[in-house]
Design a protein around this motif. Structure first.
Motif, PDB file in Angstrom:
ATOM      1  N   LEU A 114       0.834  -1.210   0.000  1.00 55.73           N
ATOM      2  CA  LEU A 114       0.000   0.000   0.000  1.00 55.73           C
ATOM      3  C   LEU A 114       0.864   1.252   0.000  1.00 55.73           C
ATOM      4  CD1 LEU A 114      -2.911  -0.888   2.471  1.00 55.73           C
ATOM      5  CD2 LEU A 114      -2.998  -0.730  -0.018  1.00 55.73           C
TER       6      LEU A 114
ATOM      7  N   MET B  13      -9.789  -1.379  -3.251  1.00 54.86           N
ATOM      8  CA  MET B  13      -9.636  -1.693  -1.835  1.00 54.86           C
ATOM      9  C   MET B  13     -10.572  -0.841  -0.973  1.00 54.86           C
ATOM     10  SD  MET B  13      -7.610  -4.187  -1.412  1.00 54.86           S
ATOM     11  CE  MET B  13      -8.542  -4.749  -2.862  1.00 54.86           C
TER      12      MET B  13
ATOM     13  N   TYR C 214     -14.004  -2.342  -1.286  1.00 54.44           N
ATOM     14  CA  TYR C 214     -14.163  -3.610  -0.576  1.00 54.44           C
ATOM     15  C   TYR C 214     -14.231  -3.411   0.942  1.00 54.44           C
ATOM     16  CZ  TYR C 214     -13.799  -7.065  -4.317  1.00 54.44           C
ATOM     17  OH  TYR C 214     -14.060  -7.860  -5.410  1.00 54.44           O
ATOM     18  N   SER C 215     -13.425  -2.499   1.445  1.00 51.80           N
ATOM     19  CA  SER C 215     -13.317  -2.368   2.900  1.00 51.80           C
ATOM     20  C   SER C 215     -14.538  -1.705   3.517  1.00 51.80           C
ATOM     21  CB  SER C 215     -12.059  -1.572   3.261  1.00 51.80           C
ATOM     22  OG  SER C 215     -12.133  -0.263   2.738  1.00 51.80           O
TER      23      SER C 215
ATOM     24  N   LEU D 116      -8.973  -3.459   7.227  1.00 50.46           N
ATOM     25  CA  LEU D 116      -8.358  -4.312   6.218  1.00 50.46           C
ATOM     26  C   LEU D 116      -7.490  -5.418   6.807  1.00 50.46           C
ATOM     27  CD1 LEU D 116      -7.404  -1.714   3.455  1.00 50.46           C
ATOM     28  CD2 LEU D 116      -9.034  -3.591   3.246  1.00 50.46           C
TER      29      LEU D 116
END
Length: 450
Positions: free
Chosen positions: A46, A70, A73-74, A79
């Motif tokens: 990241l 991401m 999705y989170s 995460l």
């Protein structure tokens, strides 16, 4: 008694795949391509993606695309906890952090000056915490994979988009032996169905070498008409084909029905010259001629470090294209009017020699678009370029899949190989492999002996 039949879940060991930055920059959707297995990324990835999120290169777009995925999705989750991926039959995802292991600390062994070594530590810690599962580091970086294996950690290349068997890669042409003179005489007068040649119908456009007792005759199987036609020798801008393969290439380049072309061959086989000559021959049919090639940084310095305006910065990368253009201009040494015309085409931007980064977001309508050194592109970059093509455009990719200058790509995973493998059955596509170098006997010596 018979053998016990085990279920698929019992026979397939559950795995956890650890993706490094090179995989994300190659394909930002990579984490969705591991079936039912779990996928993780080290937290250092990241950080590296954050440093790459600005810019116009493909890797910058891949970084931004992954970061947005991401975030999607989170949502309201953290995460560092396992999150189920949203597509069916796909495993879970999370971000992992590194920790030092007393018996196999990558930073102690290899040094603490690289983020790669912290990525290794994150994968090793995951392996220690999940002894019942197989932890696999997935990387496009060969050295990182070797370091992982040296620490008893499984490591693999990212296989999605790779050509499985290069020896069977489509060449664009085939051979038909023992063709009768009677059949060739018929072909001289008209097109013939493929059944006349007693070979299975090809599944795509195909160039054919018809062997008879008097020599070899070039022909073309047209997928749209399912007919075979004889290829008459053509010239383009005073450039004559020097081999039957170059005859095939010129036929495709000058054929308005073929919109997408790939030309694969060693250095000196005439790939760029034939494409550029064909573009100039058909200049009246297109609004503009675009010629480009990937700008591979030299000495780890990006294009912005070079002095001067945009043209001055890209000229060192585009010099092979300028050399070919000068060679074409020299074909008209006694014709000042034509030489002036070529200069005028450049001055009015009818011929545009530009880096690839400048085409993203544009619709290229009625453009003859040549991409040189296409083996240095990723499959995603090739897709991006083709998706820019508007109405009445023609796109040519030329390169040598065995001469890769870009880190993390090889002969199996580059965009040119990928395109040849995937497009071979489409009626708008043609491919030709140039085998014999035509630059000089000295250049052929280098290719054959060194």
């Amino acid at each position: 008694m018979g053998k016990e039949v085990k279920s698929k879940s019992a026979t397939v060991q559950q795995k956890i795949f650890v993706l490094d930055t090179s995989v994300i920059l190659y394909d930002h959707n990579a984490f969705e391509n591991f079936q039912e297995h779990d996928v993780t990324i080290p937290i250092q990835v990241l950080e590296e993606l954050d440093n790459m999120k600005t810019g116009n290169d493909t890797r910058n777009f891949e970084a931004r695309g992954f970061i947005r995925l991401m975030d999607n999705y989170s949502q309201n989750h953290v995460l560092t906890e396992w999150l189920p991926l949203k597509r069916k039959n796909i495993g879970r995802f999370k971000v992992i952090v590194d920790k030092r292991l007393p018996d196999s600390d990558a930073e102690t062994i290899f040094g603490n000056d690289k983020i790669d070594h912290r990525i290794l530590n994150a994968a090793l810690a995951l392996q220690q915490d999940n002894p019942e599962k197989k932890v696999v580091l997935v990387s496009k970086d060969i050295c990182l994979r070797l370091k992982a294996k040296a620490l008893n950690l499984h490591a693999e290349d990212y296989e999605t988009g790779k050509v499985k068997n290069l020896e069977e890669l489509y060449t664009g042409f085939g051979d038909v032996a023992k063709v009768t003179e009677k059949l060739l005489n018929q072909l001289n007068k008209q097109v013939l169905p493929i059944e006349e040649f007693k070979i299975p119908p090809p599944t795509g456009n195909l160039f054919i070498k018809l062997h008879s007792k008097n020599g070899v005759v070039p022909a073309f199987y047209n997928l749209q008409t399912t007919q075979v036609e004889k290829i008459a020798e053509q010239t383009a801008f005073n450039i004559y084909p020097k081999s039957i393969e170059q005859t095939f290439a010129l036929h495709a380049l000058l054929n308005p029905a073929v919109k997408l072309i790939t030309i694969q061959g060693n250095a000196g086989t005439g790939k760029t010259l034939l494409a550029l000559a064909s573009a100039l021959e058909q200049r009246k049919n297109y609004r503009q001629i675009f010629v480009t090639r990937p700008t591979i940084p030299l000495g780890n310095k990006d294009i912005g470090f070079l002095p001067g305006d945009a043209k001055s910065k890209i000229d060192p990368y585009m010099s092979p294209i300028w050399d070919n253009l000068k060679f074409l201009k020299d074909q008209f040494a006694g014709d000042e009017k034509m030489q002036h015309k070529i200069d005028e085409l450049l001055a009015t931007d009818k011929i545009s020699i530009t880096p690839l980064a400048f085409i993203r977001g544009r619709t290229l309508s009625k453009i003859f678009f040549i991409v040189d050194e296409a083996q240095n592109l990723t499959p995603h970059e090739v897709k991006t370029i083709i998706s820019r093509a508007g109405e009445h455009s023609k796109v040519i990719f030329a390169g040598d899949i065995y001469q890769i200058d870009t880190p993390y790509l090889d002969a199996e995973s580059n965009g040119l190989s990928y395109l040849i493998d995937k497009a071979r059955h489409h009626p708008l596509y043609a491919h030709i492999t140039l085998q014999k170098g035509e630059r000089s006997e000295l250049a052929n010596l280098a290719n054959e002996l060194l």
